[in-house]
Design a protein around this motif. Structure first.
Motif, PDB file in Angstrom:
ATOM      1  N   GLY A 157      33.608  32.788   6.149  1.00  0.00           N
ATOM      2  CA  GLY A 157      34.116  32.899   7.474  1.00  0.00           C
ATOM      3  C   GLY A 157      35.265  32.253   7.734  1.00  0.00           C
ATOM      4  O   GLY A 157      36.077  32.600   8.690  1.00  0.00           O
ATOM      5  N   ASP A 171      22.736  32.465  19.518  1.00  0.00           N
ATOM      6  CA  ASP A 171      23.605  31.216  19.312  1.00  0.00           C
ATOM      7  C   ASP A 171      24.588  31.533  18.070  1.00  0.00           C
ATOM      8  O   ASP A 171      25.556  30.919  18.186  1.00  0.00           O
ATOM      9  CB  ASP A 171      22.573  30.192  18.682  1.00  0.00           C
ATOM     10  CG  ASP A 171      21.634  29.670  19.924  1.00  0.00           C
ATOM     11  OD1 ASP A 171      21.898  29.950  21.140  1.00  0.00           O
ATOM     12  OD2 ASP A 171      20.675  29.238  19.490  1.00  0.00           O
ATOM     13  N   LEU A 172      24.288  32.642  17.335  1.00  0.00           N
ATOM     14  CA  LEU A 172      25.235  32.729  16.145  1.00  0.00           C
ATOM     15  C   LEU A 172      26.476  33.670  16.676  1.00  0.00           C
ATOM     16  O   LEU A 172      27.454  34.020  15.859  1.00  0.00           O
ATOM     17  CB  LEU A 172      24.648  33.374  14.961  1.00  0.00           C
ATOM     18  CG  LEU A 172      23.631  32.464  14.263  1.00  0.00           C
ATOM     19  CD1 LEU A 172      22.764  33.115  13.148  1.00  0.00           C
ATOM     20  CD2 LEU A 172      24.114  31.103  13.800  1.00  0.00           C
ATOM     21  N   CYS A 212      27.204  33.008   8.301  1.00  0.00           N
ATOM     22  CA  CYS A 212      26.828  31.706   7.341  1.00  0.00           C
ATOM     23  C   CYS A 212      26.016  31.069   7.934  1.00  0.00           C
ATOM     24  O   CYS A 212      25.409  30.131   7.713  1.00  0.00           O
ATOM     25  CB  CYS A 212      28.239  30.786   7.372  1.00  0.00           C
ATOM     26  SG  CYS A 212      29.846  31.442   7.077  1.00  0.00           S
ATOM     27  N   GLY A 213      25.639  31.222   9.255  1.00  0.00           N
ATOM     28  CA  GLY A 213      24.707  30.508  10.124  1.00  0.00           C
ATOM     29  C   GLY A 213      23.238  31.064   9.971  1.00  0.00           C
ATOM     30  O   GLY A 213      22.344  30.563  10.566  1.00  0.00           O
ATOM     31  N   SER A 268      27.873  23.194   0.736  1.00  0.00           N
ATOM     32  CA  SER A 268      26.632  23.539   1.286  1.00  0.00           C
ATOM     33  C   SER A 268      25.840  22.500   1.180  1.00  0.00           C
ATOM     34  O   SER A 268      26.231  21.420   0.819  1.00  0.00           O
ATOM     35  CB  SER A 268      26.253  24.809   0.270  1.00  0.00           C
ATOM     36  OG  SER A 268      25.001  25.334   0.570  1.00  0.00           O
ATOM     37  N   TYR A 283      20.420  29.009   8.677  1.00  0.00           N
ATOM     38  CA  TYR A 283      19.707  27.889   9.558  1.00  0.00           C
ATOM     39  C   TYR A 283      19.151  28.420  10.885  1.00  0.00           C
ATOM     40  O   TYR A 283      18.202  27.877  11.218  1.00  0.00           O
ATOM     41  CB  TYR A 283      21.059  27.376  10.069  1.00  0.00           C
ATOM     42  CG  TYR A 283      21.820  26.672   8.892  1.00  0.00           C
ATOM     43  CD1 TYR A 283      21.427  26.004   8.012  1.00  0.00           C
ATOM     44  CD2 TYR A 283      22.943  27.274   8.292  1.00  0.00           C
ATOM     45  CE1 TYR A 283      21.987  25.683   6.736  1.00  0.00           C
ATOM     46  CE2 TYR A 283      23.624  27.044   7.382  1.00  0.00           C
ATOM     47  CZ  TYR A 283      23.425  26.158   6.465  1.00  0.00           C
ATOM     48  OH  TYR A 283      23.813  25.745   5.407  1.00  0.00           O
ATOM     49  N   ASP A 305      16.633  25.969  12.240  1.00  0.00           N
ATOM     50  CA  ASP A 305      17.467  24.741  12.967  1.00  0.00           C
ATOM     51  C   ASP A 305      18.091  25.301  13.947  1.00  0.00           C
ATOM     52  O   ASP A 305      18.352  24.736  15.085  1.00  0.00           O
ATOM     53  CB  ASP A 305      18.541  24.609  11.882  1.00  0.00           C
ATOM     54  CG  ASP A 305      17.993  23.733  10.526  1.00  0.00           C
ATOM     55  OD1 ASP A 305      16.996  22.851  11.022  1.00  0.00           O
ATOM     56  OD2 ASP A 305      18.178  24.084   9.425  1.00  0.00           O
ATOM     57  N   VAL A 306      18.471  26.607  14.049  1.00  0.00           N
ATOM     58  CA  VAL A 306      19.388  27.153  15.186  1.00  0.00           C
ATOM     59  C   VAL A 306      18.214  28.139  15.655  1.00  0.00           C
ATOM     60  O   VAL A 306      17.398  28.776  15.394  1.00  0.00           O
ATOM     61  CB  VAL A 306      20.476  28.299  14.541  1.00  0.00           C
ATOM     62  CG1 VAL A 306      21.226  28.929  15.598  1.00  0.00           C
ATOM     63  CG2 VAL A 306      21.576  27.328  13.716  1.00  0.00           C
ATOM     64  N   SER A 342      28.305  34.408  13.346  1.00  0.00           N
ATOM     65  CA  SER A 342      28.430  33.536  12.120  1.00  0.00           C
ATOM     66  C   SER A 342      27.367  34.126  11.093  1.00  0.00           C
ATOM     67  O   SER A 342      26.259  33.670  11.262  1.00  0.00           O
ATOM     68  CB  SER A 342      28.323  32.249  12.444  1.00  0.00           C
ATOM     69  OG  SER A 342      28.135  31.504  11.192  1.00  0.00           O
TER      70      SER A 342
END
Lengths: 459, 459
Positions: B307, B62-63, B47-48, B337, B51, B56-57, B45
């Protein structure tokens, strides 16, 4: 020429929206507007009462959108504590009873708006009127309940009914430190959902410490020597109660209208045309909780008591009565609610609704999350979708989950209004960013699975 | 008969979704699937990334939705770190370069999927390649930036660009304790909104302590003796920087496809038909960030790197290449967003988009709240709506607000897809309960005001 006379019966959402909108279009020289309200308040949010009782909303007056004085300042002759006791359709007049003075009088109208709302269902069971047994329909009810909570000898509360009001009141009572038992006549709480989705609500309520007893029809309210409730009895058992809240639902208040010979439908609500004019009567409109509305998916009328519809009705009635133009095409049956952080939503038809109107359908249920799975705070969400056999037309959606679950149902509400198929829905360009949605929005995932179910069902 | 050969160029969302879906439909005996990915990762991702950088992530992995091993376990011959350097359309083969070994070879195909993605725009300015200057397109970029933040000699960050990536990275850098300046070439941040709505984002970013400089075109990256960035220069001034993040946007990566003579559109993306087949080529599909998509409202193609579209494309391509069926009708231009708790959303056309395609329109902007005004946590929300002159057809919606603002745009996304007028939208049966919406949802309030604007504009 004398000013036209508009009379409004009922001073809450529908009635006062109608009066206000008519006043916007016609000044006092052109139209006199008299509104009768039998209670103590106008234009308040009944939907907000559980949050006021629960303490989220601090004061009763926060729920009042517009006071009598504010209405009067806009040249609406609002008569509080005045009940209309008769509508004389042919004579174009209503009889009013001033509940303060006991005086009765006739008031003539050229145009009439009926916005008499709904009344709570109160089964005629022993003890229903005991101290400590409360409805939550009006602000007065809410105040009485709050006072009763303070006086309750213990901390056990029984909520009768597990619909929107029931589950919201369960949360409110929990916040007051009560041990809460919900007695639910149906198979699962939230009968506005299919039982498989209601089951998720049941489980979540369990998790919150709320006891839900299903298939529990109340037979009796048991009272103590002081006349105050002590327990609620069903055929299966007895549930001790220091306070009882009735959340059984409401029915249209159409006593007056029936007596006047106005047409009511199968659910007891007034029947109107698209302009909210009472069928057969050019100068009488009705709106809000006292009317039946067309269910655009089912193709027949329903009764839905919901402030958002009442406000729309009032706005449309006021436009039409004031010489403007507006129509209310109908509803798709959207409703959202919450119990603590559990969000509950539905739109369109449940399985039994679809069956009842002769629709053959398929269903699909999926689990997803409200945010990207890797984003902090991503919580599970279950989406159930119904589509018509063969055509794949969307028939309904139910969602139970946490943050972001409730308002996601709006996607389906618009798709239902537009008559989309689930196949069309799979291509919807919905907002995507990790804090707000997985890359496939749960509604898209549900649509994809429902497409497969439609195909698997054959042609 | 030998198994059909499917070759996929690009191992991210579109490419691997296509490969996976084709594999679902055709087993290894029927179809061999080879996928080439020049980088280190698959199916992640992008887009992640903001984060993850912002903390945050927690972890990079994790992505990653699916690792190379997971793809291989599904009988996809995935070749990592292997770049396709040429497409021989007539010869039905691609030339691959193994970046580990330096080996090149040809791989034949019966069917080809081009999913080469997008590349960040990097203006050819002095110092662009200095240490401490970072793009955030790939996971490698994200890791490099995180390492750079640790090594940064001070805590001043400059973000170049104020689009989605720019504002999201501003938040991420703020979370790392940086003093953040955003240099924005445009009139207001978030050029995907009209400037009046971008202004609200600007003000909110100010409130968060992010400095935004508008109309600031970067002319030069200034470096110190050690070759690391020390400042960013515009024509107006110089902004000290210990780290610089480039969020200027992306453009379709179609070098290979152009060289092969495949058709590209006005925005540099590959042109496909509704089945995502490259125009003029029966056995070549393309999807994701390297294609142009039909804008259903504007009636022409756009380039949108997102995505959610890439996943849809891949799923459709895989269905078609695998002998199934799927089409991608187009987009309405929805994007959401956030910057900290400010939510930003848009769908459909901005004023300048409408003008550019010859649409005459009216606009209305309203302020409301995401919850009932009396419900705790009710926060302001601004909704701007565009509708076509005369017809009243919805053209676009922009929302800036707090909780509940972003995903509300989905209501408009569905309405746009359905071709609704703003008049029709005023009757939408949207979810209402005090914790989730005022009795008139902000989108309904905007629709009502836009109806008035349409009428006021005359016929």
């Amino acid at each position: 020429m004398a000013a036209e006379r508009l009379v409004v019966i009922g001073g809450d959402a529908a009635g006062m929206s109608a009066a206000s909108q008519a006043r916007r279009l016609k000044g006092p020289d052109e139209m006199g507007i008299v509104a009768f309200e039998r209670g103590h308040f106008t234009s308040y949010s009944a939907c907000g009462i559980p949050y006021w009782v629960g303490g989220d909303v601090e004061q009763r007056d926060d729920l009042i959108a517009r006071t009598p004085e504010e209405h009067r300042a806009r040249a609406i002759d609002l008569r509080m504590r005045t009940e209309v006791t008769e509508i004389d359709v042919a004579g174009q007049r209503v009889r009013a009873l001033d509940r303060e003075t006991g005086e009765t009088y006739w008031a003539g109208f050229d145009k009439l708006v009926i916005a008499t709302g709904a009344r709570p269902v109160r089964p005629a069971l022993p003890g229903m009127d005991a101290a400590g047994v409360h409805g939550v329909q009006t602000l007065d009810d809410g105040q009485a309940l709050l006072d009763s909570l303070d006086r309750a000898p213990g901390r056990r509360a029984v909520v009768v009914g597990a619909g929107y009001i029931g589950v919201e009141m369960a949360e409110a009572l929990l916040k007051h430190g009560f041990e809460v038992t919900v007695l639910n006549r149906g198979e699962q709480p939230m009968a506005t959902l299919d039982p498989d989705m209601g089951r998720l609500v049941h489980d979540a309520m369990d998790g919150l410490g709320i006891t839900t007893v299903n298939r529990a029809g109340v037979s009796k309210i048991i009272t103590g020597a002081d006349g105050r409730v002590t327990a609620v009895a069903t055929e299966e058992g007895t549930y001790p109660a220091d306070v009882v809240v009735l959340g059984i639902g409401v029915e249209p208040e159409t006593t007056l209208a029936r007596a006047a010979g106005l047409p009511v439908g199968p659910h007891g609500g007034l029947l109107t045309d698209l302009s909210m004019r009472v069928v057969g009567h050019d100068n009488i409109w009705a709106g809000g909780d006292c009317v039946e509305v067309l269910d655009l998916v089912a193709g027949r009328t329903r009764h839905i008591a919901l402030g958002t519809h009442a406000n729309k009705h009032g706005q449309i009635i006021g436009s039409n009565a004031g010489g403007g133009y507006g129509t209310f095409p109908g509803v798709v049956g959207t409703a959202v609610s919450k119990v603590c952080d559990l969000e509950i939503a539905r739109t369109g038809l449940r399985e039994k609704d679809a069956r009842a109107v002769g629709l053959r359908f398929v269903t699909a249920t999926i689990e997803s999350t409200g945010r990207a799975g890797y984003y902090p705070g991503a919580q599970p969400m279950t989406v159930k979708m119904l589509a018509e056999f063969r055509t794949g037309r969307l028939l309904g959606v139910q969602i139970v989950g946490r943050e972001g679950a409730a308002k996601r149902v709006d996607i389906a509400a618009v798709a239902l209004t537009a008559g989309m198929t689930v196949d069309q829905m799979t291509a919807l360009d919905l907002g995507y960013a990790p804090p707000f949605s997985p890359v496939w929005d749960p509604v898209l995932v549900a649509a994809r699975k429902t497409v497969q179910a439609v195909r698997a069902a054959g042609v």
